[in-house]
Design a protein around this motif. Structure first.
Motif, PDB file in Angstrom:
ATOM      1  N   ASP A  50      -8.975  -4.110 -15.609  1.00 34.97           N
ATOM      2  CA  ASP A  50      -8.406  -4.101 -16.954  1.00 34.97           C
ATOM      3  C   ASP A  50      -9.097  -5.139 -17.837  1.00 34.97           C
ATOM      4  OD1 ASP A  50      -6.753  -3.164 -18.919  1.00 34.97           O
ATOM      5  OD2 ASP A  50      -4.885  -3.807 -17.967  1.00 34.97           O
ATOM      6  N   TYR A  51      -8.761  -5.142 -19.094  1.00 36.65           N
ATOM      7  CA  TYR A  51      -9.323  -6.074 -20.057  1.00 36.65           C
ATOM      8  C   TYR A  51      -8.269  -6.379 -21.114  1.00 36.65           C
ATOM      9  CZ  TYR A  51      -9.801  -1.845 -22.817  1.00 36.65           C
ATOM     10  OH  TYR A  51      -9.538  -0.685 -23.489  1.00 36.65           O
ATOM     11  N   GLY A  52      -8.544  -7.383 -21.928  1.00 31.32           N
ATOM     12  CA  GLY A  52      -7.606  -7.738 -22.980  1.00 31.32           C
ATOM     13  C   GLY A  52      -8.221  -8.685 -23.983  1.00 31.32           C
ATOM     14  N   TYR A  53      -7.378  -9.129 -24.897  1.00 30.69           N
ATOM     15  CA  TYR A  53      -7.773 -10.023 -25.986  1.00 30.69           C
ATOM     16  C   TYR A  53      -6.735 -11.133 -26.103  1.00 30.69           C
ATOM     17  CZ  TYR A  53     -10.661  -6.038 -27.312  1.00 30.69           C
ATOM     18  OH  TYR A  53     -11.572  -5.018 -27.314  1.00 30.69           O
ATOM     19  N   SER A  77     -11.222 -11.398 -31.480  1.00 28.87           N
ATOM     20  CA  SER A  77     -12.210 -10.315 -31.490  1.00 28.87           C
ATOM     21  C   SER A  77     -13.041 -10.256 -30.207  1.00 28.87           C
ATOM     22  CB  SER A  77     -13.146 -10.479 -32.687  1.00 28.87           C
ATOM     23  OG  SER A  77     -13.844 -11.707 -32.587  1.00 28.87           O
ATOM     24  N   GLU A  78     -12.889 -11.245 -29.327  1.00 26.52           N
ATOM     25  CA  GLU A  78     -13.713 -11.325 -28.119  1.00 26.52           C
ATOM     26  C   GLU A  78     -13.010 -10.667 -26.927  1.00 26.52           C
ATOM     27  OE1 GLU A  78     -16.329 -15.238 -28.594  1.00 26.52           O
ATOM     28  OE2 GLU A  78     -14.169 -15.670 -28.594  1.00 26.52           O
ATOM     29  N   LEU A  79     -13.711  -9.737 -26.290  1.00 28.71           N
ATOM     30  CA  LEU A  79     -13.191  -8.972 -25.159  1.00 28.71           C
ATOM     31  C   LEU A  79     -13.237  -9.803 -23.875  1.00 28.71           C
ATOM     32  CD1 LEU A  79     -12.315  -6.168 -23.971  1.00 28.71           C
ATOM     33  CD2 LEU A  79     -14.762  -5.717 -23.663  1.00 28.71           C
ATOM     34  N   LEU A  80     -12.135  -9.793 -23.131  1.00 28.75           N
ATOM     35  CA  LEU A  80     -12.048 -10.492 -21.850  1.00 28.75           C
ATOM     36  C   LEU A  80     -11.822  -9.482 -20.733  1.00 28.75           C
ATOM     37  CD1 LEU A  80      -9.664 -13.394 -22.893  1.00 28.75           C
ATOM     38  CD2 LEU A  80     -12.113 -13.572 -22.432  1.00 28.75           C
ATOM     39  N   TYR A  81     -12.620  -9.577 -19.672  1.00 32.12           N
ATOM     40  CA  TYR A  81     -12.403  -8.749 -18.487  1.00 32.12           C
ATOM     41  C   TYR A  81     -11.531  -9.520 -17.511  1.00 32.12           C
ATOM     42  CZ  TYR A  81     -16.099  -5.776 -20.254  1.00 32.12           C
ATOM     43  OH  TYR A  81     -16.850  -4.942 -21.034  1.00 32.12           O
ATOM     44  N   SER A 100     -16.730 -11.015 -22.104  1.00 33.15           N
ATOM     45  CA  SER A 100     -17.651  -9.876 -22.134  1.00 33.15           C
ATOM     46  C   SER A 100     -19.030 -10.286 -22.645  1.00 33.15           C
ATOM     47  CB  SER A 100     -17.079  -8.782 -23.031  1.00 33.15           C
ATOM     48  OG  SER A 100     -17.982  -7.704 -23.140  1.00 33.15           O
TER      49      SER A 100
END
Length: 122
Positions: A50-53, A77-81, A100
């Motif tokens: 999954d990912y989130g912000y 605005s930065e995507l986190l895995y 990311s």
């Protein structure tokens, strides 16, 4: 008489300690200990796809505690895995993440993540 009591105590005390009736207190660990309670290291593995912000500018830390330093500040605005999550000794949920497009990774407090963080335990 005092000498006799001292000898008796010297002979009996090791037996009492061996029986577990007397214990020595362990030294207290510092909250900044690198590996003890509230330490800034914790094992993790990549169990989540999954990912989130984040909800606002939030610190990415080297350990799952607010007393650990900041590796980076992550913005919405930065995507986190996500990798996995834990509940630390203070009862707070943290997710291990990677930013990311980079090799920057660390721990993010679940309260700062838009979806509450990883559901997969480390």
């Amino acid at each position: 008489m005092a000498k006799k009591r001292t000898r008796l105590l010297a002979a009996v005390l090791p037996m009492i300690a061996a029986a577990g009736l007397v214990t020595a207190a362990a030294p207290a660990q510092s909250a900044t200990s690198a590996s003890g309670p509230l330490g800034c290291s914790h094992s993790w593995s990549n169990k989540d796809s999954d990912y989130g912000y984040v909800t606002s500018g939030s610190p990415l830390r080297p350990g799952p505690h607010s007393n650990c330093g900041t590796r980076a500040t992550i913005y919405p605005s930065e995507l986190l895995y996500y990798h996995c999550s834990i509940v630390n000794e203070s009862g707070n949920g943290w997710t291990h993440v990677r930013l990311s497009g980079t090799d920057i990774q660390g721990w993010m407090y679940n309260g700062n993540l838009d979806d509450g963080g990883s559901r997969d335990r480390c």
